[in-house]
Design a protein around this motif. Sequence first.
Motif, PDB file in Angstrom:
ATOM      1  N   UNK A   1       0.863  -1.178   0.000  1.00 43.07           N
ATOM      2  CA  UNK A   1       0.000   0.000   0.000  1.00 43.07           C
ATOM      3  C   UNK A   1       0.901   1.229   0.000  1.00 43.07           C
ATOM      4  N   UNK A   2       0.817   2.028  -1.064  1.00 46.02           N
ATOM      5  CA  UNK A   2       1.631   3.242  -1.172  1.00 46.02           C
ATOM      6  C   UNK A   2       0.707   4.450  -1.132  1.00 46.02           C
ATOM      7  N   UNK A   3       1.047   5.426  -0.313  1.00 44.55           N
ATOM      8  CA  UNK A   3       0.231   6.632  -0.207  1.00 44.55           C
ATOM      9  C   UNK A   3       0.807   7.723  -1.097  1.00 44.55           C
ATOM     10  N   UNK A   4       0.010   8.202  -2.042  1.00 40.81           N
ATOM     11  CA  UNK A   4       0.409   9.328  -2.877  1.00 40.81           C
ATOM     12  C   UNK A   4       0.198  10.636  -2.134  1.00 40.81           C
ATOM     13  N   UNK A   5      -0.796  10.637  -1.247  1.00 38.74           N
ATOM     14  CA  UNK A   5      -1.069  11.770  -0.366  1.00 38.74           C
ATOM     15  C   UNK A   5      -1.389  11.198   1.007  1.00 38.74           C
ATOM     16  N   UNK A   6      -1.189  11.997   2.042  1.00 39.31           N
ATOM     17  CA  UNK A   6      -1.500  11.531   3.389  1.00 39.31           C
ATOM     18  C   UNK A   6      -2.986  11.226   3.488  1.00 39.31           C
ATOM     19  N   UNK A   7      -3.314  10.053   4.000  1.00 33.84           N
ATOM     20  CA  UNK A   7      -4.709   9.642   4.124  1.00 33.84           C
ATOM     21  C   UNK A   7      -4.830   8.647   5.270  1.00 33.84           C
ATOM     22  N   UNK A   8      -6.052   8.462   5.731  1.00 34.44           N
ATOM     23  CA  UNK A   8      -6.312   7.482   6.782  1.00 34.44           C
ATOM     24  C   UNK A   8      -6.654   6.157   6.119  1.00 34.44           C
ATOM     25  N   UNK A   9      -5.974   5.100   6.554  1.00 35.74           N
ATOM     26  CA  UNK A   9      -6.116   3.785   5.925  1.00 35.74           C
ATOM     27  C   UNK A   9      -6.370   2.737   7.001  1.00 35.74           C
ATOM     28  N   UNK A  10      -7.245   1.791   6.679  1.00 35.44           N
ATOM     29  CA  UNK A  10      -7.442   0.620   7.530  1.00 35.44           C
ATOM     30  C   UNK A  10      -7.219  -0.619   6.676  1.00 35.44           C
ATOM     31  N   UNK A  11      -6.388  -1.531   7.168  1.00 35.08           N
ATOM     32  CA  UNK A  11      -6.102  -2.782   6.457  1.00 35.08           C
ATOM     33  C   UNK A  11      -6.433  -3.933   7.395  1.00 35.08           C
ATOM     34  N   UNK A  12      -7.273  -4.846   6.915  1.00 38.43           N
ATOM     35  CA  UNK A  12      -7.628  -6.043   7.670  1.00 38.43           C
ATOM     36  C   UNK A  12      -7.143  -7.239   6.863  1.00 38.43           C
TER      37      UNK A  12
ATOM     38  N   UNK B   1      -7.063 -11.314   6.682  1.00 42.92           N
ATOM     39  CA  UNK B   1      -7.677 -12.534   7.224  1.00 42.92           C
ATOM     40  C   UNK B   1      -8.466 -12.265   8.515  1.00 42.92           C
ATOM     41  N   UNK B   2      -9.200 -11.143   8.543  1.00 45.90           N
ATOM     42  CA  UNK B   2     -10.051 -10.854   9.693  1.00 45.90           C
ATOM     43  C   UNK B   2      -9.364 -10.157  10.859  1.00 45.90           C
ATOM     44  N   UNK B   3      -8.049  -9.893  10.758  1.00 44.81           N
ATOM     45  CA  UNK B   3      -7.321  -9.201  11.825  1.00 44.81           C
ATOM     46  C   UNK B   3      -6.878  -7.834  11.323  1.00 44.81           C
ATOM     47  N   UNK B   4      -7.135  -6.781  12.090  1.00 46.69           N
ATOM     48  CA  UNK B   4      -6.694  -5.443  11.701  1.00 46.69           C
ATOM     49  C   UNK B   4      -5.175  -5.368  11.866  1.00 46.69           C
ATOM     50  N   UNK B   5      -4.484  -5.099  10.745  1.00 39.95           N
ATOM     51  CA  UNK B   5      -3.021  -5.031  10.782  1.00 39.95           C
ATOM     52  C   UNK B   5      -2.506  -3.599  10.651  1.00 39.95           C
ATOM     53  N   UNK B   6      -3.376  -2.681  10.227  1.00 40.19           N
ATOM     54  CA  UNK B   6      -3.002  -1.270  10.165  1.00 40.19           C
ATOM     55  C   UNK B   6      -4.272  -0.452  10.268  1.00 40.19           C
ATOM     56  N   UNK B   7      -4.232   0.590  11.102  1.00 40.73           N
ATOM     57  CA  UNK B   7      -5.378   1.485  11.218  1.00 40.73           C
ATOM     58  C   UNK B   7      -4.832   2.831  11.648  1.00 40.73           C
ATOM     59  N   UNK B   8      -4.759   3.761  10.707  1.00 38.68           N
ATOM     60  CA  UNK B   8      -4.233   5.073  11.060  1.00 38.68           C
ATOM     61  C   UNK B   8      -3.871   5.876   9.833  1.00 38.68           C
ATOM     62  N   UNK B   9      -3.121   6.949  10.081  1.00 40.72           N
ATOM     63  CA  UNK B   9      -2.718   7.818   8.974  1.00 40.72           C
ATOM     64  C   UNK B   9      -1.487   7.244   8.295  1.00 40.72           C
ATOM     65  N   UNK B  10      -1.510   7.292   6.983  1.00 41.49           N
ATOM     66  CA  UNK B  10      -0.338   6.889   6.208  1.00 41.49           C
ATOM     67  C   UNK B  10       0.166   8.147   5.505  1.00 41.49           C
TER      68      UNK B  10
END
Length: 98
Positions: free
Chosen positions: A16-27, A29-38
């Motif tokens: 996951x590459x951010x071109x601009x700062x944004x809030x991202x959530x990645x789950x 297999x059912x587990x949240x592995x990232x939740x925040x600003x990128x």
Amino acid sequence: PGSPAAAEPEKLELAVSAGRTTTVTIVADGKTVFDGRMAAGKTQRFAAKEQFEVSASNSTAVLLELNGQTLPPLGPLDQPGRATITRKDLKRSSGGPD
């Protein structure tokens, strides 16, 4: 035991590459592995066996690559977006039957 089928990759890898700062959530297999600003210019990598669920506050601010293949945007320009990404999103390599 038994070896995995040669056609199936062992795991899914999402970059996951951010071109601009944004809030991202990645789950993964059912587990949240990232939740925040990128931050803009940052790339994060995640692994899953079955699927990812990705959501972003700005769908076109993030570029997604699954096992090295670029995926379409999560949603319309400058709108929040969300996608469930599975093995089916991997394009078949050219040649050979499905």
